[in-house]
Design a protein around this motif. Structure first.
Motif, PDB file in Angstrom:
ATOM      1  N   PHE A 136       0.887  -1.268  -0.031  1.00 27.61           N
ATOM      2  CA  PHE A 136       0.039  -0.218  -0.033  1.00 27.61           C
ATOM      3  C   PHE A 136       0.890   1.313  -0.032  1.00 27.61           C
ATOM      4  O   PHE A 136       2.082   1.206   0.394  1.00 27.61           O
ATOM      5  CB  PHE A 136      -0.901   0.180   1.233  1.00 27.61           C
ATOM      6  CG  PHE A 136      -0.195   0.234   2.337  1.00 27.61           C
ATOM      7  CD1 PHE A 136      -0.110   1.439   2.932  1.00 27.61           C
ATOM      8  CD2 PHE A 136       0.461  -0.808   3.061  1.00 27.61           C
ATOM      9  CE1 PHE A 136       0.625   1.625   4.387  1.00 27.61           C
ATOM     10  CE2 PHE A 136       0.881  -0.420   4.337  1.00 27.61           C
ATOM     11  CZ  PHE A 136       1.142   0.676   4.920  1.00 27.61           C
ATOM     12  N   ARG A 137       0.588   2.496  -0.289  1.00 31.49           N
ATOM     13  CA  ARG A 137       1.146   3.630  -0.427  1.00 31.49           C
ATOM     14  C   ARG A 137       0.704   4.246   1.043  1.00 31.49           C
ATOM     15  O   ARG A 137      -0.495   4.480   1.323  1.00 31.49           O
ATOM     16  CB  ARG A 137       0.728   4.589  -1.479  1.00 31.49           C
ATOM     17  CG  ARG A 137       1.552   5.952  -1.288  1.00 31.49           C
ATOM     18  CD  ARG A 137       1.320   6.622  -2.655  1.00 31.49           C
ATOM     19  NE  ARG A 137       1.886   8.164  -2.514  1.00 31.49           N
ATOM     20  CZ  ARG A 137       2.844   8.277  -2.494  1.00 31.49           C
ATOM     21  NH1 ARG A 137       4.048   7.683  -2.270  1.00 31.49           N
ATOM     22  NH2 ARG A 137       3.258   9.717  -2.036  1.00 31.49           N
ATOM     23  N   SER A 138       1.686   4.616   1.661  1.00 29.77           N
ATOM     24  CA  SER A 138       1.495   5.410   2.831  1.00 29.77           C
ATOM     25  C   SER A 138       1.826   7.196   2.729  1.00 29.77           C
ATOM     26  O   SER A 138       2.850   7.404   2.195  1.00 29.77           O
ATOM     27  CB  SER A 138       2.670   4.931   4.154  1.00 29.77           C
ATOM     28  OG  SER A 138       2.587   6.038   5.025  1.00 29.77           O
ATOM     29  N   GLU A 139       0.720   7.842   2.683  1.00 25.76           N
ATOM     30  CA  GLU A 139       1.120   9.222   2.402  1.00 25.76           C
ATOM     31  C   GLU A 139       1.773   9.880   3.498  1.00 25.76           C
ATOM     32  O   GLU A 139       2.669  10.709   3.147  1.00 25.76           O
ATOM     33  CB  GLU A 139      -0.689  10.006   2.320  1.00 25.76           C
ATOM     34  CG  GLU A 139      -1.385   9.535   1.439  1.00 25.76           C
ATOM     35  CD  GLU A 139      -0.853   9.589  -0.010  1.00 25.76           C
ATOM     36  OE1 GLU A 139      -0.125  10.783  -0.178  1.00 25.76           O
ATOM     37  OE2 GLU A 139      -1.081   8.863  -0.888  1.00 25.76           O
ATOM     38  N   HIS A 140       1.588   9.409   4.684  1.00 32.05           N
ATOM     39  CA  HIS A 140       2.565   9.962   5.618  1.00 32.05           C
ATOM     40  C   HIS A 140       4.154   9.799   5.452  1.00 32.05           C
ATOM     41  O   HIS A 140       4.888  10.764   5.664  1.00 32.05           O
ATOM     42  CB  HIS A 140       2.335   9.284   6.945  1.00 32.05           C
ATOM     43  CG  HIS A 140       0.992   9.876   7.648  1.00 32.05           C
ATOM     44  ND1 HIS A 140       0.779  11.055   8.268  1.00 32.05           N
ATOM     45  CD2 HIS A 140      -0.376   9.309   7.889  1.00 32.05           C
ATOM     46  CE1 HIS A 140      -0.482  11.152   8.769  1.00 32.05           C
ATOM     47  NE2 HIS A 140      -0.952  10.354   8.530  1.00 32.05           N
ATOM     48  N   LEU A 141       4.518   8.566   4.945  1.00 25.58           N
ATOM     49  CA  LEU A 141       5.673   8.283   4.609  1.00 25.58           C
ATOM     50  C   LEU A 141       6.240   8.726   3.233  1.00 25.58           C
ATOM     51  O   LEU A 141       7.376   8.823   2.791  1.00 25.58           O
ATOM     52  CB  LEU A 141       5.697   6.503   4.649  1.00 25.58           C
ATOM     53  CG  LEU A 141       7.249   6.112   4.956  1.00 25.58           C
ATOM     54  CD1 LEU A 141       8.191   6.791   5.937  1.00 25.58           C
ATOM     55  CD2 LEU A 141       7.347   4.570   5.013  1.00 25.58           C
ATOM     56  N   GLY A 142       5.187   8.839   2.408  1.00 23.86           N
ATOM     57  CA  GLY A 142       5.497   8.989   0.922  1.00 23.86           C
ATOM     58  C   GLY A 142       6.349   7.991   0.281  1.00 23.86           C
ATOM     59  O   GLY A 142       7.152   8.251  -0.694  1.00 23.86           O
ATOM     60  N   ALA A 143       5.678   6.889   0.552  1.00 19.09           N
ATOM     61  CA  ALA A 143       6.330   5.440  -0.026  1.00 19.09           C
ATOM     62  C   ALA A 143       5.296   4.359   0.139  1.00 19.09           C
ATOM     63  O   ALA A 143       4.210   4.363   0.861  1.00 19.09           O
ATOM     64  CB  ALA A 143       7.609   5.200   0.903  1.00 19.09           C
ATOM     65  N   HIS A 144       5.445   3.401  -0.821  1.00 20.72           N
ATOM     66  CA  HIS A 144       4.654   2.225  -0.908  1.00 20.72           C
ATOM     67  C   HIS A 144       5.580   1.189   0.294  1.00 20.72           C
ATOM     68  O   HIS A 144       6.640   1.078   0.379  1.00 20.72           O
ATOM     69  CB  HIS A 144       4.876   1.462  -2.288  1.00 20.72           C
ATOM     70  CG  HIS A 144       4.063   2.201  -3.344  1.00 20.72           C
ATOM     71  ND1 HIS A 144       4.178   3.360  -3.911  1.00 20.72           N
ATOM     72  CD2 HIS A 144       2.715   1.772  -3.619  1.00 20.72           C
ATOM     73  CE1 HIS A 144       3.117   3.783  -4.691  1.00 20.72           C
ATOM     74  NE2 HIS A 144       2.381   2.701  -4.574  1.00 20.72           N
ATOM     75  N   VAL A 145       4.626   0.795   1.037  1.00 20.66           N
ATOM     76  CA  VAL A 145       5.160  -0.444   1.997  1.00 20.66           C
ATOM     77  C   VAL A 145       4.684  -1.668   1.640  1.00 20.66           C
ATOM     78  O   VAL A 145       3.801  -2.065   1.516  1.00 20.66           O
ATOM     79  CB  VAL A 145       4.468  -0.064   3.200  1.00 20.66           C
ATOM     80  CG1 VAL A 145       4.864  -0.911   4.380  1.00 20.66           C
ATOM     81  CG2 VAL A 145       4.577   1.544   3.808  1.00 20.66           C
TER      82      VAL A 145
ATOM     83  N   LEU B 295       9.215   5.348  -3.998  1.00 20.78           N
ATOM     84  CA  LEU B 295      10.224   4.851  -2.954  1.00 20.78           C
ATOM     85  C   LEU B 295       9.259   3.893  -2.308  1.00 20.78           C
ATOM     86  O   LEU B 295       8.307   3.968  -2.458  1.00 20.78           O
ATOM     87  CB  LEU B 295      10.203   6.161  -1.795  1.00 20.78           C
ATOM     88  CG  LEU B 295      10.931   6.050  -0.445  1.00 20.78           C
ATOM     89  CD1 LEU B 295      12.358   5.654  -1.036  1.00 20.78           C
ATOM     90  CD2 LEU B 295      10.736   7.276   0.443  1.00 20.78           C
ATOM     91  N   CYS B 296       9.988   2.848  -1.738  1.00 19.10           N
ATOM     92  CA  CYS B 296       9.439   1.915  -1.050  1.00 19.10           C
ATOM     93  C   CYS B 296      10.117   1.635   0.446  1.00 19.10           C
ATOM     94  O   CYS B 296      11.062   1.529   0.693  1.00 19.10           O
ATOM     95  CB  CYS B 296       9.529   0.365  -1.997  1.00 19.10           C
ATOM     96  SG  CYS B 296       8.934   0.567  -3.554  1.00 19.10           S
ATOM     97  N   LEU B 297       9.284   1.072   1.218  1.00 16.02           N
ATOM     98  CA  LEU B 297       9.757   0.673   2.443  1.00 16.02           C
ATOM     99  C   LEU B 297       9.472  -0.711   2.622  1.00 16.02           C
ATOM    100  O   LEU B 297       8.367  -1.260   2.383  1.00 16.02           O
ATOM    101  CB  LEU B 297       9.089   1.377   3.654  1.00 16.02           C
ATOM    102  CG  LEU B 297       9.330   0.790   4.946  1.00 16.02           C
ATOM    103  CD1 LEU B 297      10.959   1.108   5.538  1.00 16.02           C
ATOM    104  CD2 LEU B 297       8.388   1.399   6.205  1.00 16.02           C
TER     105      LEU B 297
END
Length: 399
Positions: free
Chosen positions: A32-41, A308-310
């Motif tokens: 999923f994409r985290s808006e807080h992180l600005g990344a896909h997790v 960006l991915c976490l």
């Protein structure tokens, strides 16, 4: 459907207790994409491991350079150092990564790591000689950090009189780059970071002129042939971070877990596995960033090229398809070491053997000297805010 907005990396629960949330994500929305992180997790074990093992699609290049979280004024203050770590071994892809890791690995031979064990035991013993008669302490501030910081300083070649300077500035570095900070605080931390960087730069230059028996001298001897001056500075700076921050944080997390589980002191024959289970269930690292080099389809979600991915090793370590009853601490868990808290693949932590040795030695020494160690009454332990790390702010203990 889970609302991805729930994944708020600035919230206290993100570090302290994310596991119910992550379990739902693994089941219902594994990418999923985290808006807080600005990344896909990525949350599932198999996906995280596959991404670690696929540097062509999940690139490390620039993954640690997180100046994107800094204000414009802070970026201007940092100048070229806003992209600090741009040439660190964990922040590049092959063939640069291959060259850097080959050079660094010269200092982390099994023989060299083993030789540090007795010194680390002595550092813990010396500390406990001073602290034990008091009967109480803040484990984080007064026990966990000093031996690891001193061992790392000796390994690197930091003079004893400079250890406090390094400890202070490494803490500021972590906060600047790896923890959400308001703009005014960023500027203060940036000033500290530049002072730290200047110190390491001068240390490397000094060892290049006057070599000694330490890691900085070894790396400085490779400048111009295998490494650049900047690569050595970034390498030294980051290893100092590990010794002053990552290992002590993991020790604090581990002791808290063992005390809560009634597993203290750890029987010596179980120490090795206890260290792995503690890293699995309460890892000091929450994950690693990567950049997608092409559009990637995963579980019905498209991760666009350049995104960006976490890679959430924290979630992966609690994946019920790999670890039976993952929220239960099992000191004898047979596959505890299958966690990826120390990375995986070509980016498996080059200092992993030393970190594990420190954790085992610390638990054995503490168990021998403080067999009645227990949590002190009062406020429950709290964690510092961080994007990718788990560390306690304090841990009051008695014995």
């Amino acid at each position: 459907m889970i609302d991805a907005d729930d994944f708020d990396v600035s919230a206290a629960w993100h570090v302290a207790a994310p596991y119910d949330f992550l379990r739902r994500l693994r089941r219902e929305q594994p990418v999923f994409r985290s808006e807080h992180l600005g990344a896909h997790v990525l949350t599932r074990y198999a996906d995280v491991r596959a991404a670690y093992g696929d540097p062509k699609r999940f690139s490390s290049a620039g993954s640690l350079t997180i100046s994107r979280s800094l204000s414009e004024e802070t970026r201007l203050k940092l100048g070229e150092h806003g992209s600090f770590l741009s040439s660190f071994v964990a922040n590049v892809d092959p063939p640069v990564h291959t060259r850097l890791r080959r050079s660094v690995s010269r200092a982390f031979t099994p023989r060299a790591v083993s030789a540090m064990q007795q010194r680390f035991r002595e550092l813990n013993t010396d500390l406990l000689d001073r602290v034990a008669p008091r009967g109480e302490a803040d484990f984080v501030a007064e026990i966990a950090h000093e031996p690891s910081a001193k061992l790392t300083a000796r390994f690197i070649g930091v003079p004893e009189e400079d250890e406090e300077f390094v400890k202070h500035h490494v803490k500021d570095w972590f906060q600047l780059f790896l923890s959400p900070q308001p703009p005014d605080r960023q500027l203060v931390l940036a000033e500290s970071f530049l002072a730290y960087l200047d110190y390491v730069d001068r240390l490397v230059a000094s060892r290049a002129r006057d070599p000694r028996d330490d890691f900085t001298s070894l790396m400085a001897s490779l400048i111009g042939t295998e490494l650049s001056h900047r690569e050595v500075v970034e390498l030294i700076s980051t290893i100092l971070l590990g010794g002053n921050d990552t290992v002590p944080n993991q020790l604090g997390n581990s002791v808290l877990r063992l005390l809560r589980e009634g597993a203290w002191p750890v029987p010596p024959e179980l120490t090795r596995n206890a260290v792995e289970e503690c890293m699995r269930i309460d890892g000091a690292s929450l994950g690693s960033f990567r950049y997608a080099t092409a559009d990637i389809e995963l579980h019905g979600t498209t991760i666009p090229a350049g995104a960006l991915c976490l890679l959430s090793t924290d979630s992966a370590a609690h994946d019920e398809t790999v670890f039976d009853d993952p929220e239960r601490f099992r000191i004898d868990r047979p596959n505890a070491d299958a966690h990826m808290t120390l990375g995986y693949g070509i980016h498996f932590c080059v200092g992993a053997a030393l970190g594990r040795l420190q954790l085992r030695t610390a638990l054995d020494t503490l168990g021998e000297r403080l067999p009645r160690l227990r949590l002190a009454s009062g406020e429950p332990p709290s964690y510092r805010a961080s994007i990718v790390g788990r560390g306690l702010t304090a841990l009051p203990v008695e014995w």
